[in-house]
Design a protein around this motif. Sequence first.
Motif, PDB file in Angstrom:
ATOM      1  N   ASN A   1     -31.030  -5.489  -8.914  1.00 24.87           N
ATOM      2  CA  ASN A   1     -30.348  -6.638  -8.308  1.00 24.87           C
ATOM      3  C   ASN A   1     -29.304  -7.230  -9.252  1.00 24.87           C
ATOM      4  O   ASN A   1     -28.217  -7.635  -8.814  1.00 24.87           O
ATOM      5  CB  ASN A   1     -31.369  -7.712  -7.917  1.00 24.87           C
ATOM      6  CG  ASN A   1     -32.196  -7.322  -6.708  1.00 24.87           C
ATOM      7  OD1 ASN A   1     -31.789  -6.456  -5.929  1.00 24.87           O
ATOM      8  ND2 ASN A   1     -33.354  -7.924  -6.544  1.00 24.87           N
ATOM      9  N   LYS A   2     -29.618  -7.277 -10.535  1.00 25.55           N
ATOM     10  CA  LYS A   2     -28.668  -7.842 -11.500  1.00 25.55           C
ATOM     11  C   LYS A   2     -27.409  -6.975 -11.611  1.00 25.55           C
ATOM     12  O   LYS A   2     -26.304  -7.507 -11.773  1.00 25.55           O
ATOM     13  CB  LYS A   2     -29.337  -7.992 -12.867  1.00 25.55           C
ATOM     14  CG  LYS A   2     -30.387  -9.100 -12.916  1.00 25.55           C
ATOM     15  CD  LYS A   2     -30.978  -9.242 -14.298  1.00 25.55           C
ATOM     16  CE  LYS A   2     -32.054 -10.314 -14.298  1.00 25.55           C
ATOM     17  NZ  LYS A   2     -31.528 -11.667 -13.995  1.00 25.55           N
ATOM     18  N   ILE A   3     -27.584  -5.682 -11.547  1.00 26.08           N
ATOM     19  CA  ILE A   3     -26.427  -4.787 -11.581  1.00 26.08           C
ATOM     20  C   ILE A   3     -25.627  -4.917 -10.290  1.00 26.08           C
ATOM     21  O   ILE A   3     -24.389  -5.044 -10.307  1.00 26.08           O
ATOM     22  CB  ILE A   3     -26.865  -3.324 -11.780  1.00 26.08           C
ATOM     23  CG1 ILE A   3     -27.554  -3.134 -13.145  1.00 26.08           C
ATOM     24  CG2 ILE A   3     -25.673  -2.383 -11.639  1.00 26.08           C
ATOM     25  CD1 ILE A   3     -26.658  -3.290 -14.340  1.00 26.08           C
ATOM     26  N   GLU A   4     -26.301  -4.933  -9.165  1.00 27.85           N
ATOM     27  CA  GLU A   4     -25.622  -4.945  -7.866  1.00 27.85           C
ATOM     28  C   GLU A   4     -24.930  -6.259  -7.565  1.00 27.85           C
ATOM     29  O   GLU A   4     -23.881  -6.277  -6.916  1.00 27.85           O
ATOM     30  CB  GLU A   4     -26.618  -4.597  -6.754  1.00 27.85           C
ATOM     31  CG  GLU A   4     -27.089  -3.137  -6.822  1.00 27.85           C
ATOM     32  CD  GLU A   4     -28.053  -2.778  -5.699  1.00 27.85           C
ATOM     33  OE1 GLU A   4     -28.600  -3.728  -5.060  1.00 27.85           O
ATOM     34  OE2 GLU A   4     -28.264  -1.579  -5.465  1.00 27.85           O
ATOM     35  N   ASN A   5     -25.486  -7.369  -8.050  1.00 22.12           N
ATOM     36  CA  ASN A   5     -24.843  -8.664  -7.770  1.00 22.12           C
ATOM     37  C   ASN A   5     -23.855  -9.091  -8.856  1.00 22.12           C
ATOM     38  O   ASN A   5     -23.319 -10.194  -8.812  1.00 22.12           O
ATOM     39  CB  ASN A   5     -25.886  -9.758  -7.526  1.00 22.12           C
ATOM     40  CG  ASN A   5     -26.744 -10.061  -8.748  1.00 22.12           C
ATOM     41  OD1 ASN A   5     -26.349  -9.792  -9.876  1.00 22.12           O
ATOM     42  ND2 ASN A   5     -27.921 -10.621  -8.518  1.00 22.12           N
ATOM     43  N   GLY A   6     -23.633  -8.206  -9.831  1.00 24.96           N
ATOM     44  CA  GLY A   6     -22.618  -8.470 -10.846  1.00 24.96           C
ATOM     45  C   GLY A   6     -23.054  -9.350 -12.002  1.00 24.96           C
ATOM     46  O   GLY A   6     -22.244  -9.674 -12.876  1.00 24.96           O
TER      47      GLY A   6
ATOM     48  N   GLY B   1     -28.114   0.883 -16.312  1.00 23.99           N
ATOM     49  CA  GLY B   1     -27.219   0.701 -15.174  1.00 23.99           C
ATOM     50  C   GLY B   1     -25.896   0.075 -15.573  1.00 23.99           C
ATOM     51  O   GLY B   1     -25.699  -0.367 -16.708  1.00 23.99           O
ATOM     52  N   GLY B   2     -24.988   0.044 -14.635  1.00 23.01           N
ATOM     53  CA  GLY B   2     -23.665  -0.497 -14.888  1.00 23.01           C
ATOM     54  C   GLY B   2     -22.790   0.517 -15.591  1.00 23.01           C
ATOM     55  O   GLY B   2     -22.965   1.735 -15.446  1.00 23.01           O
TER      56      GLY B   2
END
Length: 433
Positions: free
Chosen positions: A49-54, A75-76
């Motif tokens: 979620n942290k990667i996907e929501n920026g 990730g990222g």
Amino acid sequence: MSLIRGSILMVCAALSWNILSLMFKPKLPPIVEGHFHPKFRRVAEIFRNKIENGKEGGAAFALYYKGELLIDLWGGYADEDSAQPWDNNTLTLVYSLTKTMAAITAAKMVEKGWLDYSKPVSAYWPEFKVNNKDNITVEMLLSHQAGLLHPTQNFNSFQDILLNKEELQKEVAQATPAWPAGTQHGYHMLSFALLVDTLLQKADIKHRNIGQIFKEEIADEYGIDSFIGLPYAENYRVAKSMLITAPQMLLSVLLSFDINYINIYINTIFYPTSHTATAFKAPKDVSERGRQNNPVIRAVPFSSFNGFSSAKALAKMLGILASGGTYQGKQLLSKASIEKLNTNMVEGLDNTLLVNMSYGRGFMRLKNSQGDTVYGHTGYGGQVTFADMTNQFGLSYVTNYPSFYFLNDDPRFKDLEKATYLCFQDYIASQKT
């Protein structure tokens, strides 16, 4: 008044620039990979979620328990400009987490009989004895009690470590402490390496530099994918360091309303002779954006912060200590050595960080999300690694997209840490059935 007005204008300009940059910057698709034990699925979901929501640009998170890698997430992007994703092989600059590598190296040297915590530094470095430093012991140096926050005025470039080493060491040896040794403590953010690296090289029977000692005695022996000073051949897999500019940092701190960080940065900016400003004073190689990505700078062995690692390598190293010090039949450190490494040497108000801190012989003594003491280090940008001796695991979070946090309080890490402990309880329960 003009100084305050100028600071406000600088913050406003930085805010405008950040907003415009975000508006026109092209978005890359979020990438999250790795593996985890099924009991830690919630941790993986939070990380994704942290990667996907920026909220996270590029990072890795890992947990080692009794020799088993239970969480290994990444990730990222290692480099957004070239669309290079973070992968299983990515290393990143871990800043002050490097001090854990130095602390373990020192502990290994003590165990081998090359170094003695209780002896004065001058026993290994005779020139150090002058100007009220004759009673500074090895363990005082490792636990930030020496009062030598900025012992040299001629440390202008990282390359001085290699090109002007002898001159720097002479200047450090001549320095006068800011307080009587052992009476106070203050985080030696940058000077730690000028002091400790020199000491270890002089105490080493082969007189190797800190990078070589760590590599040969720790990393190679136990399969730890970490370096103090990066070999040129490893540059291809290092994440691009995204140093926060001074205006961005000031803006973030002010908007956080966090009194601890506001106090630190007020002292750094407006009181240049304070202990905080003195300890934070850095050469351009450190303070200017992009300099850390220079392979020549990366190669310098400097334990204050020039370490490169993956999250799983740090978690493995700390996990070995947390589970007794032995890995695959080889002993990294004995239990007695681990206890000495972790033993509280000093605690209370830190003259540099202006908050209460507790230090062992090179390790910070931190509080986890459960309120229990763990042993390791925090680093610039929110990075953390520690050994939980009670639960026998090593935990690590690294990122190349730093925040202003560095006191074990970055929300990106704390969310993951809290979920990890909750999941760990379920994991342990499942192993008993």
